[in-house]
Design a protein around this motif. Structure first.
Motif, PDB file in Angstrom:
ATOM      1  N   LEU A 149      36.182   4.628  11.471  1.00 23.85           N
ATOM      2  CA  LEU A 149      35.280   4.825  10.348  1.00 23.85           C
ATOM      3  C   LEU A 149      33.727   4.776  10.938  1.00 23.85           C
ATOM      4  O   LEU A 149      33.495   4.649  12.420  1.00 23.85           O
ATOM      5  N   THR A 150      33.076   5.973  10.466  1.00 22.70           N
ATOM      6  CA  THR A 150      31.647   6.088  10.881  1.00 22.70           C
ATOM      7  C   THR A 150      30.845   5.243   9.875  1.00 22.70           C
ATOM      8  O   THR A 150      31.158   5.001   8.700  1.00 22.70           O
ATOM      9  N   TRP A 156      42.434  10.889   2.389  1.00 23.10           N
ATOM     10  CA  TRP A 156      41.263  10.230   2.452  1.00 23.10           C
ATOM     11  C   TRP A 156      41.009   9.167   1.303  1.00 23.10           C
ATOM     12  O   TRP A 156      41.374   9.461   0.149  1.00 23.10           O
ATOM     13  N   THR A 157      40.545   7.984   1.638  1.00 28.91           N
ATOM     14  CA  THR A 157      40.276   6.874   0.802  1.00 28.91           C
ATOM     15  C   THR A 157      38.921   7.136   0.638  1.00 28.91           C
ATOM     16  O   THR A 157      37.953   6.841   1.392  1.00 28.91           O
ATOM     17  N   GLU A 178      37.051   7.165   4.348  1.00 29.24           N
ATOM     18  CA  GLU A 178      36.688   8.273   5.108  1.00 29.24           C
ATOM     19  C   GLU A 178      35.442   8.981   4.574  1.00 29.24           C
ATOM     20  O   GLU A 178      34.921   9.887   5.101  1.00 29.24           O
ATOM     21  N   CYS A 179      35.171   8.778   3.464  1.00 30.31           N
ATOM     22  CA  CYS A 179      34.018   9.360   2.764  1.00 30.31           C
ATOM     23  C   CYS A 179      33.372   8.360   1.872  1.00 30.31           C
ATOM     24  O   CYS A 179      33.982   7.366   1.575  1.00 30.31           O
ATOM     25  N   ASP A 180      31.916   8.391   1.585  1.00 31.90           N
ATOM     26  CA  ASP A 180      31.293   7.277   0.805  1.00 31.90           C
ATOM     27  C   ASP A 180      31.686   7.513  -0.555  1.00 31.90           C
ATOM     28  O   ASP A 180      32.574   8.089  -1.210  1.00 31.90           O
ATOM     29  N   GLN A 219      24.217   4.356  -6.641  1.00 36.50           N
ATOM     30  CA  GLN A 219      24.080   4.777  -8.103  1.00 36.50           C
ATOM     31  C   GLN A 219      24.592   6.305  -8.301  1.00 36.50           C
ATOM     32  O   GLN A 219      24.835   6.593  -9.359  1.00 36.50           O
ATOM     33  N   PHE A 220      24.854   6.935  -7.051  1.00 31.92           N
ATOM     34  CA  PHE A 220      25.459   8.257  -7.170  1.00 31.92           C
ATOM     35  C   PHE A 220      26.554   8.557  -6.089  1.00 31.92           C
ATOM     36  O   PHE A 220      26.258   7.895  -4.799  1.00 31.92           O
ATOM     37  N   CYS A 221      27.573   9.237  -6.338  1.00 31.55           N
ATOM     38  CA  CYS A 221      28.368   9.741  -5.261  1.00 31.55           C
ATOM     39  C   CYS A 221      28.908  10.891  -5.492  1.00 31.55           C
ATOM     40  O   CYS A 221      28.857  11.449  -6.605  1.00 31.55           O
ATOM     41  N   ILE A 222      29.546  11.500  -4.572  1.00 29.41           N
ATOM     42  CA  ILE A 222      30.153  12.857  -4.835  1.00 29.41           C
ATOM     43  C   ILE A 222      31.766  12.774  -4.580  1.00 29.41           C
ATOM     44  O   ILE A 222      32.336  11.736  -3.857  1.00 29.41           O
TER      45      ILE A 222
END
Length: 364
Positions: A88-89, A136-137, A141-143, A148-151
């Motif tokens: 993870l990063t 990817w989960t 692997e990504c936010d 309040q927001f995500c992509i």
């Protein structure tokens, strides 16, 4: 109006609950080509969030989730402490469950999607070019959704038309896709199914989804939760610590849907019939189990490890929701700022169903 910054919980490293940092100055992400920006309305709490935080996926950890759930583990290898095995990063915004509203779109996405109420497939395939058994989960692997927001990729962001509230929809993606993925992989039909951990998010989903397929469902849970699990549709409920062979008899079960593992694991194979199937997507009671390989091959058993999900799994869930064939149990909601309290309650395992976090709402 989309603000420049947002409230979000950032995971700053592997460890205890103190590694969760609630902030109000996190930049709002910008959707790239093929992506949408989602204003998050609610986000469920799942075992995967905790397991990722504490580094439980590392092979250096041999204990059950709860042992390190609040404080973390000392023996975590950061290099393999994620679903995919890729480090993870940090900081990372977790949250595998996303329910919200499309607020903006990236290049290549129809602007008509803005305003849709959506849920996001938690096991994302877009970012790995739809290669088999890779994903990817979201929140790993990504936010993810603890913000309040995500992509998310537009292709894996599903509009849902139903009369449920946002909190109920937020209980679906991780738990129900995990459960449906197990049932799909094991080709469950009108047969006898044993579900472990049946009062939790995934277990309660598995009970409902197996009943939807016509199965006779035997559920394992704490005695205090038996009535709630029966109300979900289970045909019979046993104490999670029961002697399964004594209660059920050897060779009495067609399919085991297991989320627990731990010391009781060998008896799960004992109660399977010849040619029976075992599917697992969790090991909350401990990942290290003993197997008598003779039981495996002499009974012609099939064991399924279930992480990857075919596209049809999530697509079917949306259909089940819109047809009114399933409905989650939401045990309690918390403001996003109280994520530590929510995870502490999650670890007590005293609730039935899902705990859901609600971020501060932004005017649409």
């Amino acid at each position: 109006m989309i603000p420049e910054t947002m409230h979000a919980v950032q995971l700053t490293g592997h460890g205890g609950i103190e590694m969760l940092d609630y902030r109000s100055d996190v930049p709002v992400p910008t959707p790239g080509c093929g992506e949408v920006l989602i204003r998050v309305a609610a986000a469920g709490v799942n075992n995967t969030d905790i397991n990722t935080r504490i580094g439980w996926y590392s092979k250096a950890v041999t204990e059950d989730t709860n042992t390190g759930g609040a404080s973390g583990f000392e023996t975590v290898d950061d290099d393999d402490a994620s679903w995919s095995g890729t480090p993870l990063t940090f900081p990372r915004v977790q949250g595998a469950d996303v329910c919200g509203y499309v607020a903006a779109v990236g290049d290549g996405v129809d602007p008509a999607r803005i305003g849709e109420r959506v849920i996001v497939r938690n096991m994302l395939r877009t970012y790995v070019d739809y290669r088999p058994y890779e994903c990817w989960t979201i929140g790993n692997e990504c936010d993810g959704g603890f913000a309040q927001f995500c992509i998310a990729p537009s292709q894996e962001t599903h509009a849902v038309n139903c009369d449920w509230d946002d909190v109920e929809l937020a209980a679906i993606p991780c738990a129900y896709s995990t459960a449906e993925g197990m049932l799909h992989r094991a080709s469950v039909g009108a047969e006898t199914v044993l579900v472990t951990g049946a009062s939790g998010g995934v277990g309660s989903a598995a009970v409902q989804l197996a009943k939807r397929r016509g199965a006779y469902v035997i559920a394992l849970c704490a005695p205090a939760k038996a009535e709630a699990v029966l109300a979900l549709g289970a045909d019979r409920v046993l104490d999670r610590n029961a002697d399964l062979v004594a209660e059920l008899g050897e060779g009495s079960i067609d399919v085991v849907v297991d989320l627990v593992a731990g010391p009781q694991w060998p008896s799960l194979l004992d109660v399977l019939r010849r040619g029976g199937r075992y599917a697992t997507a969790g090991a909350i009671a401990g990942p290290i189990c003993q197997i008598d390989v003779r039981t495996l091959y002499l009974k012609d058993l099939t064991l399924f490890g279930c992480t990857f999900q075919e596209d049809i799994v999530f697509e079917n869930l949306v259909k089940y929701i819109e047809a009114g064939e399933i409905r989650p149990i939401v045990a309690k909601t918390y403001p996003l700022s109280e994520i530590a309290t929510a995870q502490e309650e999650f670890l007590t395992k005293t609730h039935t169903g899902q705990l859901v976090l609600i971020p501060p709402q932004v005017a649409s």
